[in-house]
Design a protein around this motif. Structure first.
Motif: not given
Ligand code: NAP
Length: 311
Positions: A198-205, A215-216, A219-224, A229-230
């Motif tokens: 939740x935190x990392x997705x919020x930070x990226x956002x 970001x989208x 995203x397949x480089x790790x963020x996805x 989970x988020x």
């Protein structure tokens, strides 16, 4: 076909977990009748149409009447009020259990509403996906997954054995654990990973220098994998955080310390420290695969269908 384990089961809450239990009960012929209750008329109707309940009830009290096994499948914060609502309708000798992701708070909130002669055995199936609602459930969710029971001292042995047989019938392997220990273990294996996601997705956002489309796009480089989970149910995870506060804060403190050490290793160019940590963590994933809790397939072992199991 062998006789069902229970005459009548009541599911209170008909989302991902309640729905999956309903499907698994049907698949294994574990009950003659499944009565269901959900807060909204829409969910009750949909569950009945899909067919994982045999009867839909307008109140939780009505659903649990005459049930030999009652399973509470609502968010943790709703368990106390629901238990108060069904208290007087529970059948003497019935087993009352739940699927909540924390256990001490559930014992605190549900315990006082358990009438004499009803066997309360808290439980937690370690299986899930990021989906929710009655459409999300499927019979295979619990296959080869653990289900943890946390009976309080003095719990009837026969009732615990019956509930164990039930979860085995749903495809799970059952473990018995002390509730406080459960909450500590789950804080690290489930709660912390979700909070970090939740935190990392919020930070990226929130980042202004990186656009949302970038970001989208990359995203397949790790963020996805964090976004999966988020995307988990906000109500469920709010309630988990509010009801497992101490163990989560303890794990977060440890996490922060380790993150500082990692930060220092990066700052000082300590390649050995980085390589050693990354090797250790890779071994943990191998152990999870060897334990049959994940497949070695790339892409987190996910298939394109809805069975993207996670805890
Ligand atoms: P879900 O798909 O969102 O379903 C929740 C169900 O509870 C719905 O039928 C909902 O009714 C009902 N409900 C919600 N709030 C309520 C309230 N205040 N009073 C009465 N009923 C209410 O959630 P879920 O994923 O199945 O999670 C249910 C439980 O399983 C939670 O305690 C969670 O901690 C636990 N659990 C979840 C997972 C997971 O990965 N999802 C894994 C293991 C355990 P409406 O549809 O009518 O709103």
């Amino acid at each position: 076909m062998s006789e069902p384990l229970f005459e009548r089961i009541a599911l209170v809450g008909l989302g991902l977990i309640g729905g999956s239990i309903g499907h698994a009960v049907k698949r294994g012929n574990l009950a003659k009748h499944i009565a269901g209750y959900a807060r909204s008329e829409e969910t009750r109707k949909r569950a009945h149409e899909i067919g994982f309940i045999d009867s839909a009830h307008e109140t939780a009290a009505d659903a649990v009447k005459d049930a030999d096994l009652v399973i509470l499948c609502v968010p943790v914060g709703a368990l106390g009020p629901v238990a108060a609502e069904i208290e007087k309708a529970l059948k003497p000798g019935a087993i009352l259990t739940d699927v909540g992701s924390v256990k001490m708070a559930v014992i605190r909130d549900v315990g006082p509403h358990v009438p004499e002669g009803v066997h309360f055995i808290p439980g937690h199936p370690i299986a899930g996906t990021e989906q929710s609602g009655p459409e999300a459930g499927f019979a295979e969710l619990f296959d080869n997954r653990w289900c943890i029971l946390t009976p309080v001292p003095g719990t009837d042995r026969e009732a615990t054995e019956q509930l164990t047989a039930f979860w085995q019938g749903c495809g799970s392997t059952v473990d018995v654990m002390e509730p406080r220990h459960h909450d500590m273990v789950l804080a690290i294996v489930s709660h912390l990973p979700h909070i970090i996601a939740y935190n990392i997705v919020g930070t990226a956002n929130d980042l202004e220098t990186v656009t949302e489309s970038e970001v989208i796009k990359y995203s397949a480089s790790g963020f996805r994998d964090f976004t999966r989970l988020a995307a988990s149910d906000p109500t469920m995870w709010r309630d988990v955080c509010l009801n497992n506060r101490e163990p989560i804060l303890e794990m977060l403190a440890r996490f922060s310390e380790d993150l500082s050490a990692l930060q220092r290793a990066i700052r000082w160019g300590d390649g050995d420290a980085l390589f050693s940590l990354f090797t250790r963590t890779r071994d943990i994933r191998r152990s999870i695969i060897e334990a049959g809790q994940e497949t070695p397939a790339p892409n987190f072992g996910r298939t394109p269908d809805k069975t993207g199991k996670k805890d």
